[in-house]
Motif scaffolding. Structure first.
Motif, PDB file in Angstrom:
ATOM      1  N   THR A   1       4.833  -5.897  -7.596  1.00 22.88           N
ATOM      2  CA  THR A   1       3.840  -6.405  -6.644  1.00 22.88           C
ATOM      3  C   THR A   1       3.564  -5.398  -5.539  1.00 22.88           C
ATOM      4  OG1 THR A   1       5.624  -7.556  -5.472  1.00 22.88           O
ATOM      5  CG2 THR A   1       4.343  -8.835  -7.057  1.00 22.88           C
ATOM      6  N   ALA A   2       4.564  -4.636  -5.106  1.00 16.80           N
ATOM      7  CA  ALA A   2       4.346  -3.635  -4.069  1.00 16.80           C
ATOM      8  C   ALA A   2       3.362  -2.575  -4.548  1.00 16.80           C
ATOM      9  CB  ALA A   2       5.676  -2.993  -3.666  1.00 16.80           C
ATOM     10  N   LEU A   3       3.471  -2.223  -5.817  1.00 19.13           N
ATOM     11  CA  LEU A   3       2.553  -1.227  -6.375  1.00 19.13           C
ATOM     12  C   LEU A   3       1.149  -1.802  -6.511  1.00 19.13           C
ATOM     13  CD1 LEU A   3       2.114   1.568  -7.683  1.00 19.13           C
ATOM     14  CD2 LEU A   3       2.781   0.542  -9.879  1.00 19.13           C
ATOM     15  N   ALA A   4       1.072  -3.052  -6.977  1.00 20.56           N
ATOM     16  CA  ALA A   4      -0.243  -3.659  -7.213  1.00 20.56           C
ATOM     17  C   ALA A   4      -0.929  -4.081  -5.920  1.00 20.56           C
ATOM     18  CB  ALA A   4      -0.096  -4.875  -8.133  1.00 20.56           C
ATOM     19  N   SER A   5      -0.155  -4.359  -4.858  1.00 27.31           N
ATOM     20  CA  SER A   5      -0.734  -4.883  -3.618  1.00 27.31           C
ATOM     21  C   SER A   5      -1.706  -3.891  -2.980  1.00 27.31           C
ATOM     22  CB  SER A   5       0.376  -5.249  -2.625  1.00 27.31           C
ATOM     23  OG  SER A   5       1.131  -4.104  -2.281  1.00 27.31           O
ATOM     24  N   VAL A   6      -1.460  -2.587  -3.195  1.00 31.01           N
ATOM     25  CA  VAL A   6      -2.389  -1.590  -2.661  1.00 31.01           C
ATOM     26  C   VAL A   6      -3.762  -1.742  -3.322  1.00 31.01           C
ATOM     27  CG1 VAL A   6      -2.832   0.871  -2.366  1.00 31.01           C
ATOM     28  CG2 VAL A   6      -0.493  -0.003  -2.193  1.00 31.01           C
ATOM     29  N   PHE A   7      -3.746  -1.955  -4.625  1.00 29.87           N
ATOM     30  CA  PHE A   7      -4.998  -2.179  -5.355  1.00 29.87           C
ATOM     31  C   PHE A   7      -5.654  -3.485  -4.904  1.00 29.87           C
ATOM     32  CE2 PHE A   7      -6.933  -4.463  -8.942  1.00 29.87           C
ATOM     33  CZ  PHE A   7      -8.018  -3.636  -9.194  1.00 29.87           C
ATOM     34  N   PHE A   8      -4.834  -4.544  -4.711  1.00 29.23           N
ATOM     35  CA  PHE A   8      -5.365  -5.835  -4.283  1.00 29.23           C
ATOM     36  C   PHE A   8      -6.060  -5.713  -2.925  1.00 29.23           C
ATOM     37  CE2 PHE A   8      -1.709  -8.028  -6.738  1.00 29.23           C
ATOM     38  CZ  PHE A   8      -2.347  -7.744  -7.931  1.00 29.23           C
ATOM     39  N   LEU A   9      -5.400  -5.031  -2.002  1.00 30.83           N
ATOM     40  CA  LEU A   9      -5.951  -4.905  -0.652  1.00 30.83           C
ATOM     41  C   LEU A   9      -7.277  -4.160  -0.674  1.00 30.83           C
ATOM     42  CD1 LEU A   9      -3.983  -4.183   2.577  1.00 30.83           C
ATOM     43  CD2 LEU A   9      -6.056  -2.907   2.117  1.00 30.83           C
ATOM     44  N   GLY A  10      -7.307  -3.024  -1.386  1.00 37.66           N
ATOM     45  CA  GLY A  10      -8.540  -2.255  -1.459  1.00 37.66           C
ATOM     46  C   GLY A  10      -9.663  -3.033  -2.119  1.00 37.66           C
ATOM     47  N   THR A  11      -9.333  -3.722  -3.220  1.00 37.06           N
ATOM     48  CA  THR A  11     -10.350  -4.507  -3.930  1.00 37.06           C
ATOM     49  C   THR A  11     -10.874  -5.631  -3.057  1.00 37.06           C
ATOM     50  OG1 THR A  11      -9.250  -4.027  -6.033  1.00 37.06           O
ATOM     51  CG2 THR A  11     -10.806  -5.869  -5.996  1.00 37.06           C
ATOM     52  N   TRP A  12      -9.984  -6.294  -2.357  1.00 40.69           N
ATOM     53  CA  TRP A  12     -10.376  -7.415  -1.502  1.00 40.69           C
ATOM     54  C   TRP A  12     -11.327  -6.955  -0.391  1.00 40.69           C
ATOM     55  CZ3 TRP A  12      -6.148 -11.644  -0.662  1.00 40.69           C
ATOM     56  CH2 TRP A  12      -6.763 -12.859  -0.343  1.00 40.69           C
ATOM     57  N   LEU A  13     -11.003  -5.829   0.238  1.00 44.08           N
ATOM     58  CA  LEU A  13     -11.857  -5.306   1.304  1.00 44.08           C
ATOM     59  C   LEU A  13     -13.228  -4.904   0.769  1.00 44.08           C
ATOM     60  CD1 LEU A  13      -9.337  -3.130   3.367  1.00 44.08           C
ATOM     61  CD2 LEU A  13     -10.311  -5.342   3.975  1.00 44.08           C
ATOM     62  N   VAL A  14     -13.246  -4.286  -0.414  1.00 41.19           N
ATOM     63  CA  VAL A  14     -14.527  -3.898  -1.018  1.00 41.19           C
ATOM     64  C   VAL A  14     -15.377  -5.134  -1.299  1.00 41.19           C
ATOM     65  CG1 VAL A  14     -15.611  -2.896  -3.068  1.00 41.19           C
ATOM     66  CG2 VAL A  14     -13.682  -1.735  -1.980  1.00 41.19           C
ATOM     67  N   MET A  15     -14.754  -6.189  -1.786  1.00 37.29           N
ATOM     68  CA  MET A  15     -15.491  -7.425  -2.080  1.00 37.29           C
ATOM     69  C   MET A  15     -16.013  -8.078  -0.796  1.00 37.29           C
ATOM     70  SD  MET A  15     -15.782  -7.857  -5.304  1.00 37.29           S
ATOM     71  CE  MET A  15     -15.949  -6.057  -5.368  1.00 37.29           C
ATOM     72  N   LEU A  16     -15.236  -8.013   0.275  1.00 34.35           N
ATOM     73  CA  LEU A  16     -15.699  -8.549   1.558  1.00 34.35           C
ATOM     74  C   LEU A  16     -16.937  -7.799   2.047  1.00 34.35           C
ATOM     75  CD1 LEU A  16     -12.280  -9.115   3.369  1.00 34.35           C
ATOM     76  CD2 LEU A  16     -13.900 -10.892   2.688  1.00 34.35           C
ATOM     77  N   VAL A  17     -16.911  -6.471   1.855  1.00 40.47           N
ATOM     78  CA  VAL A  17     -18.080  -5.677   2.225  1.00 40.47           C
ATOM     79  C   VAL A  17     -19.264  -6.027   1.331  1.00 40.47           C
ATOM     80  CG1 VAL A  17     -19.029  -3.344   2.353  1.00 40.47           C
ATOM     81  CG2 VAL A  17     -16.705  -3.783   3.148  1.00 40.47           C
ATOM     82  N   TYR A  18     -19.017  -6.129   0.035  1.00 41.19           N
ATOM     83  CA  TYR A  18     -20.086  -6.407  -0.930  1.00 41.19           C
ATOM     84  C   TYR A  18     -20.734  -7.767  -0.676  1.00 41.19           C
ATOM     85  CZ  TYR A  18     -22.376  -7.372  -5.385  1.00 41.19           C
ATOM     86  OH  TYR A  18     -23.296  -7.700  -6.340  1.00 41.19           O
TER      87      TYR A  18
END
Length: 451
Positions: A29-46
């Motif tokens: 989860t620590a490895l995947a959380s970086v991807f989750f955070l970036g994806t979530w922020l991109v979706m908020l912008v989108y």
């Protein structure tokens, strides 16, 4: 907020006994959380959650946050399945609900800060109103009353037929004629040019005025139709053949009497009664022992469709309160409350401060005479003085709380009380009821307008 949700989700996944042993969950989860955070922020912008025109007011900001979060959760689940990544299901179930909660909480806190700063004169946008004086005065009144919106009116432009006075009746300086919009914008550099009703004679004229401002990238153009006090849920913009048609939904007063609202009122009032009955019993005993009078005050009020009922309240005034009414100043409008009423007893001052005198009305809700949320239940003498518009307040059940209470209660003018009640009647929704109940808690604890 997303990072906080990540930490909380990992911690709860590893410590809560309902889940199996942690294993290598922390590493994955620590490895995947970086991807989750970036994806979530991109979706908020989108999804537009960072657009300035949705931040600080309205529900669109929260809708976009929720929509972006749901899309992110679906995307993460799909990617984990297709890539066969060993993502903890317990972490996934905890992560996104916690993330949505923390994001909405962060947005709510930032909104309150922004609104307080705007009310104090900061972060405001300079507004140039364009239109007929009567409509400019109406819009200016709304913007001045709702200072938290951050619109600071700097002046106005009027048609040539109204040229002459330096200010209009609302006290707004007249900076020129509508035809001078380009020159006035160059001189005063407003942030917003606000076209009200009566600003132009045709859509072609409005289009040409917009062309005049197209090289002013910092200037935002707002067009206000001749419609007020309509919620966003009832408005739908549909472009047809180049015409932005505004579709207005019907008044929702009939929906405010549906079975779902009644079920919510019944279960909600019974649940609250089950929690507060010891407090209610203690208050009734205090009032009874104070002066020997009855603990409950019964008063005839007017409910839905003009039906009268007996409204219950904890007695907060002396036994001879009605006889001493002449001691007070004459009423200046239909709704009357005095900030220094000598008839209020010692227990009455306490229970009024925190609106505890209204707890017995939970029984009125159980009996179907009132609702948890709705307009203030009026007296028959008040209804006799109602004008036609005010009678629409009787289309729904009166409520223990409502927009009038969370917006200032007795500090409001009679006109504002009527306006808020009519807005509630025409724009009812269950979500709005829940928001009003949540705001009631803070309004009661702060004792705003309670006396």
């Amino acid at each position: 907020m997303i990072a906080l949700a990540t930490v909380l989700a990992i911690r709860f996944r590893m410590t809560l006994p309902i889940f199996a042993t942690a294993g290598d969950i922390l590493e994955n989860t620590a490895l995947a959380s970086v991807f989750f955070l970036g994806t979530w922020l991109v979706m908020l912008v989108y999804f537009g959650a960072y657009e300035l025109d949705v931040i600080g007011a309205g529900t669109e900001e929260f809708k976009q946050v929720v929509n972006a979060s749901v899309f992110t959760a679906a995307l993460v689940a799909t990617m984990a399945y297709l890539m066969q990544y060993p993502l903890s299901r317990g972490f996934f179930v905890l992560y996104f609900p916690l993330g949505v909660m923390t994001l909405l909480l962060g947005r709510l806190v930032s909104r309150r800060v922004i609104q307080r700063l705007r009310s104090a004169g900061h972060l405001n946008s300079k507004v140039l109103l364009v239109g007929s004086p009567i409509y400019i005065a109406e819009i200016h009144q709304v913007l001045a009353r709702e200072s938290w919106l951050g619109y600071q009116v700097m002046g106005c432009l009027v048609p040539a037929v109204h040229a002459g006075p330096e200010t209009i009746s609302a006290g707004v300086p007249v900076l020129g004629l509508i035809e001078d919009v380009r020159a006035v914008v160059d001189e005063f550099s407003p942030d917003i040019v606000f076209f009200t009703a009566g600003a132009v004679k045709s859509s072609t004229a409005l289009r040409r005025l917009a062309w005049d401002l197209e090289d002013h990238a910092h200037v935002q153009i707002i067009v206000a139709p001749n419609v007020t006090d309509v919620s966003s849920e009832r408005v739908r913009i549909r472009p047809v053949a180049g015409l932005p048609l505004m579709h207005l939904g019907r008044s929702r007063s009939q929906l405010a009497t549906n079975d779902a609202k009644r079920a919510f009122d019944l279960f909600g009032s019974l649940a609250v009664l089950a929690l507060v009955w010891p407090v209610l019993l203690a208050l009734m005993l205090w009032i009874r022992l104070h002066d020997g009078g009855p603990a409950l005050f019964r008063q005839v009020r007017v409910g839905r469709q003009g039906a009268e009922f007996t409204c219950l309240k904890l007695r907060s005034m002396s036994i001879d309160a009605e006889d001493r009414l002449a001691e007070l100043e004459a009423r200046d409008h239909v709704l009357f409350k005095s900030t220094q009423d000598p008839r209020v007893t010692r227990p009455g001052r306490f229970i009024r401060r925190f609106s505890l005198d209204e707890l017995p009305q939970l029984w009125n809700v159980v009996r179907g005479e009132m609702s948890l949320v709705g307009p203030r239940p009026p007296l028959p003498t008040e209804v006799e003085q109602y004008e036609d518009d005010m009678l629409r307040r009787l289309n729904v059940m009166p409520g223990m709380t409502g927009l009038w209470q969370v917006s200032g209660r007795s500090d409001l003018s009679w006109e504002d009380t009527v306006r808020l009640d009519l807005y509630y009647v025409d724009n009812w929704s269950m979500v709005q009821d829940l928001l009003i109940l949540a705001r009631t808690v803070t309004a009661v604890l702060a004792s705003r307008g309670a006396y």
